[in-house]
Design a protein around this motif. Sequence first.
Motif, PDB file in Angstrom:
ATOM      1  N   HIS A 321       0.934  -1.223  -0.088  1.00 40.70           N
ATOM      2  CA  HIS A 321       0.017  -0.041   0.033  1.00 40.70           C
ATOM      3  C   HIS A 321       0.836   1.445  -0.087  1.00 40.70           C
ATOM      4  CE1 HIS A 321      -3.369  -2.452   0.490  1.00 40.70           C
ATOM      5  NE2 HIS A 321      -3.098  -2.990   1.702  1.00 40.70           N
ATOM      6  N   ILE A 322       1.942   1.231   0.736  1.00 36.22           N
ATOM      7  CA  ILE A 322       2.838   2.240   0.729  1.00 36.22           C
ATOM      8  C   ILE A 322       3.513   2.538  -0.799  1.00 36.22           C
ATOM      9  CG2 ILE A 322       4.818   3.442   1.897  1.00 36.22           C
ATOM     10  CD1 ILE A 322       2.268   2.528   3.541  1.00 36.22           C
ATOM     11  N   ALA A 323       3.952   1.323  -1.537  1.00 34.83           N
ATOM     12  CA  ALA A 323       4.718   1.495  -2.713  1.00 34.83           C
ATOM     13  C   ALA A 323       3.407   1.985  -3.678  1.00 34.83           C
ATOM     14  CB  ALA A 323       5.031   0.097  -3.117  1.00 34.83           C
ATOM     15  N   ASN A 324       2.124   1.684  -3.427  1.00 37.05           N
ATOM     16  CA  ASN A 324       1.136   2.063  -4.355  1.00 37.05           C
ATOM     17  C   ASN A 324       0.254   3.165  -3.633  1.00 37.05           C
ATOM     18  OD1 ASN A 324      -0.239   1.501  -6.780  1.00 37.05           O
ATOM     19  ND2 ASN A 324      -1.682   0.312  -5.807  1.00 37.05           N
ATOM     20  N   VAL A 325       0.860   4.320  -3.122  1.00 36.14           N
ATOM     21  CA  VAL A 325      -0.016   4.957  -2.142  1.00 36.14           C
ATOM     22  C   VAL A 325      -0.754   6.036  -3.236  1.00 36.14           C
ATOM     23  CG1 VAL A 325       1.903   6.985  -2.344  1.00 36.14           C
ATOM     24  CG2 VAL A 325       0.225   6.493  -0.282  1.00 36.14           C
ATOM     25  N   ASN A 326      -0.499   6.207  -4.183  1.00 37.96           N
ATOM     26  CA  ASN A 326      -1.632   7.068  -5.267  1.00 37.96           C
ATOM     27  C   ASN A 326      -2.832   6.192  -5.459  1.00 37.96           C
ATOM     28  OD1 ASN A 326       0.052   9.295  -5.058  1.00 37.96           O
ATOM     29  ND2 ASN A 326       1.388   8.598  -6.765  1.00 37.96           N
ATOM     30  N   ASN A 327      -2.851   4.908  -5.296  1.00 34.17           N
ATOM     31  CA  ASN A 327      -4.006   4.257  -5.708  1.00 34.17           C
ATOM     32  C   ASN A 327      -4.939   4.373  -4.659  1.00 34.17           C
ATOM     33  OD1 ASN A 327      -5.300   1.286  -5.074  1.00 34.17           O
ATOM     34  ND2 ASN A 327      -4.921   1.526  -7.373  1.00 34.17           N
ATOM     35  N   GLU A 328      -6.317   4.588  -5.094  1.00 37.46           N
ATOM     36  CA  GLU A 328      -7.481   4.708  -4.242  1.00 37.46           C
ATOM     37  C   GLU A 328      -7.538   3.760  -3.091  1.00 37.46           C
ATOM     38  OE1 GLU A 328     -12.326   5.576  -4.506  1.00 37.46           O
ATOM     39  OE2 GLU A 328     -10.774   6.141  -6.314  1.00 37.46           O
ATOM     40  N   ASP A 329      -7.514   2.512  -3.616  1.00 38.07           N
ATOM     41  CA  ASP A 329      -7.692   1.172  -2.582  1.00 38.07           C
ATOM     42  C   ASP A 329      -6.776   1.517  -1.398  1.00 38.07           C
ATOM     43  OD1 ASP A 329     -10.168   0.399  -3.863  1.00 38.07           O
ATOM     44  OD2 ASP A 329      -8.881  -0.736  -5.245  1.00 38.07           O
ATOM     45  N   SER A 330      -5.418   1.560  -1.968  1.00 36.05           N
ATOM     46  CA  SER A 330      -4.287   1.628  -0.893  1.00 36.05           C
ATOM     47  C   SER A 330      -4.677   2.809   0.058  1.00 36.05           C
ATOM     48  CB  SER A 330      -3.054   1.666  -1.442  1.00 36.05           C
ATOM     49  OG  SER A 330      -2.876   0.571  -2.094  1.00 36.05           O
ATOM     50  N   GLN A 331      -4.950   3.808  -0.380  1.00 36.09           N
ATOM     51  CA  GLN A 331      -5.046   5.158   0.451  1.00 36.09           C
ATOM     52  C   GLN A 331      -6.272   4.734   1.379  1.00 36.09           C
ATOM     53  OE1 GLN A 331      -5.309   9.046  -0.810  1.00 36.09           O
ATOM     54  NE2 GLN A 331      -3.770   8.846  -2.404  1.00 36.09           N
ATOM     55  N   GLN A 332      -7.254   4.109   0.829  1.00 36.46           N
ATOM     56  CA  GLN A 332      -8.376   3.581   1.809  1.00 36.46           C
ATOM     57  C   GLN A 332      -7.765   2.738   2.986  1.00 36.46           C
ATOM     58  OE1 GLN A 332     -11.846   2.090  -0.197  1.00 36.46           O
ATOM     59  NE2 GLN A 332     -13.080   1.357   1.620  1.00 36.46           N
ATOM     60  N   VAL A 333      -7.037   1.816   2.654  1.00 34.43           N
ATOM     61  CA  VAL A 333      -6.406   1.032   3.624  1.00 34.43           C
ATOM     62  C   VAL A 333      -5.593   1.922   4.573  1.00 34.43           C
ATOM     63  CG1 VAL A 333      -4.849  -0.949   4.239  1.00 34.43           C
ATOM     64  CG2 VAL A 333      -6.513  -1.013   2.503  1.00 34.43           C
ATOM     65  N   ILE A 334      -4.655   2.631   4.358  1.00 38.54           N
ATOM     66  CA  ILE A 334      -3.871   3.490   5.075  1.00 38.54           C
ATOM     67  C   ILE A 334      -4.614   4.364   6.006  1.00 38.54           C
ATOM     68  CG2 ILE A 334      -2.429   5.517   5.010  1.00 38.54           C
ATOM     69  CD1 ILE A 334      -1.302   4.313   2.629  1.00 38.54           C
ATOM     70  N   GLN A 335      -5.700   5.003   5.549  1.00 38.03           N
ATOM     71  CA  GLN A 335      -6.776   5.873   6.254  1.00 38.03           C
ATOM     72  C   GLN A 335      -7.452   4.946   7.264  1.00 38.03           C
ATOM     73  OE1 GLN A 335      -9.617   8.043   3.943  1.00 38.03           O
ATOM     74  NE2 GLN A 335     -10.398   8.888   5.537  1.00 38.03           N
ATOM     75  N   GLU A 336      -7.988   3.866   6.718  1.00 38.08           N
ATOM     76  CA  GLU A 336      -8.588   2.940   7.852  1.00 38.08           C
ATOM     77  C   GLU A 336      -7.994   2.334   8.844  1.00 38.08           C
ATOM     78  OE1 GLU A 336     -11.325  -1.181   7.691  1.00 38.08           O
ATOM     79  OE2 GLU A 336     -10.404  -0.615   6.032  1.00 38.08           O
ATOM     80  N   VAL A 337      -6.614   2.100   8.669  1.00 42.09           N
ATOM     81  CA  VAL A 337      -5.809   1.606   9.713  1.00 42.09           C
ATOM     82  C   VAL A 337      -5.240   2.782  10.404  1.00 42.09           C
ATOM     83  CG1 VAL A 337      -3.313   0.674  10.049  1.00 42.09           C
ATOM     84  CG2 VAL A 337      -4.710  -0.223   8.412  1.00 42.09           C
ATOM     85  N   ALA A 338      -4.994   4.005   9.862  1.00 44.83           N
ATOM     86  CA  ALA A 338      -4.690   5.176  11.051  1.00 44.83           C
ATOM     87  C   ALA A 338      -5.950   5.719  11.548  1.00 44.83           C
ATOM     88  CB  ALA A 338      -4.180   6.250   9.965  1.00 44.83           C
ATOM     89  N   GLU A 339      -7.265   5.652  11.286  1.00 43.31           N
ATOM     90  CA  GLU A 339      -8.148   6.050  11.881  1.00 43.31           C
ATOM     91  C   GLU A 339      -8.389   5.160  13.233  1.00 43.31           C
ATOM     92  OE1 GLU A 339     -11.410   6.852   9.348  1.00 43.31           O
ATOM     93  OE2 GLU A 339     -10.624   8.615   8.593  1.00 43.31           O
ATOM     94  N   LEU A 340      -8.460   3.603  12.904  1.00 45.23           N
ATOM     95  CA  LEU A 340      -8.637   2.765  13.811  1.00 45.23           C
ATOM     96  C   LEU A 340      -7.590   2.704  14.921  1.00 45.23           C
ATOM     97  CD1 LEU A 340     -10.419   0.175  14.401  1.00 45.23           C
ATOM     98  CD2 LEU A 340      -8.511  -1.103  13.198  1.00 45.23           C
ATOM     99  N   GLY A 341      -6.323   3.315  14.556  1.00 42.30           N
ATOM    100  CA  GLY A 341      -5.270   3.468  15.631  1.00 42.30           C
ATOM    101  C   GLY A 341      -5.579   4.724  16.434  1.00 42.30           C
ATOM    102  N   ARG A 342      -5.919   5.638  16.014  1.00 42.13           N
ATOM    103  CA  ARG A 342      -6.587   6.760  16.578  1.00 42.13           C
ATOM    104  C   ARG A 342      -7.602   6.585  17.823  1.00 42.13           C
ATOM    105  NH1 ARG A 342      -4.935   9.599  11.986  1.00 42.13           N
ATOM    106  NH2 ARG A 342      -7.300   9.431  11.072  1.00 42.13           N
TER     107      ARG A 342
END
Length: 391
Positions: A321-342
């Motif tokens: 997901h980091i390598a593919n950070v401009n992809n919408e699906d990968s951004q969604q995963v990054i956002q979901e994990v980060a929000e879950l962390g908070r």
Amino acid sequence: LLYLEPSNFKGIKDTLGIAGSDLVLADIAQLLRDNSPDDAILARYAGTVFAIILNDANLAQAEALAEKLRQALADKIFDIEGKSVTTTFSIGIAPIHETTQDAKQALNHAEQACGIAREQGGNQAHTFSEEDALAVLEADKKMITLLQIALKNNRFSLQYQPIVSLHAEPGERYEVLLRMLDPDNQLVMPGEFLDAAANAGLLVDIDRWVIKNAARALLDKRKLGKELQFFIKLSAASLNDPGMLAWISKLLQAARLHGDSMVFEITEQAAVENLSTTKNFANGLRQLHCKFALDHVGSEAHSLSYLNHLQVDFLKIDGSHIANVNNEDSQQVIQEVAELGRSRGFQTIAEHVQDPACLAVLWQHGVNFIQGYYLQQPEDDMDYDFSSGGG
């Protein structure tokens, strides 16, 4: 038994994202159904691998079907959301007859045959033979011997890669990475020996070697006035070892190390496949004041609801997901994990950061830490300047 693995599926996932790559897998499954006999048993075996059991078929029929499937996939163009991708099969064929011991042996033979097809360039099938069995056995024996020597004579070594805060959080953190020294003192990477170690039942011993030597490195740094935090990978075998927590406890007491100097991490896959054991292990680590992390989070398209059962301190977002950070699906995963962390009070780490292009997105979504070659490749020394931050 046919064992079918699409080539370069990581590249497809990087291009299409998880949702798009799952559509490709669904199309491949349909291709297999359309081209296989009605009485064949088809399954998605693991990850991107498919398996087919042929009933009342001889070897010639199995090889003919493998060639048919190989050609069908080679000719196929997958059009997903305006992007086109192609792939090919590496196919392993394992005859099943009266001398086959059990299903595990048949699967091992088919997987090994697939590996040979892949090593020979892919887009082909290979039938497992007695010669293959002897070659695999000989290679495994040689590697197992090297592993046993490494354990006995300290022929392993550790390297370290910094984990750096994006938000100037204090502290110095390193991932601990294992290497083995061959007879010529050349480094052997874990991908070359971990399968053999698993087959020989050596993973727990290797994990303990890593922990013990990581503790020594922590003590050496403490003598120099540095307090570090190490992230240490554990195998599923150690997760399931009933004596591991007690052993870690004794080590910490003997070394007079505080538990939070060590963060033990397992893969998301190991956690999901051993959820009850992982829950108990994480709770045990908490009693020792150690930290617990999950690695490769988001590598598969399953829900993160399993986290409701676990007490986690860090989540490491899968590098795809980091390598593919401009992809919408990968951004969604990054956002979901980060929000879950908070919301749940754990911190997030972006692994495999190769360049600064992704930093703005990671910062925007509130990812806490980064790790990867952009900062520093794994090295023998721990000399990263943490005052420079992650930018």
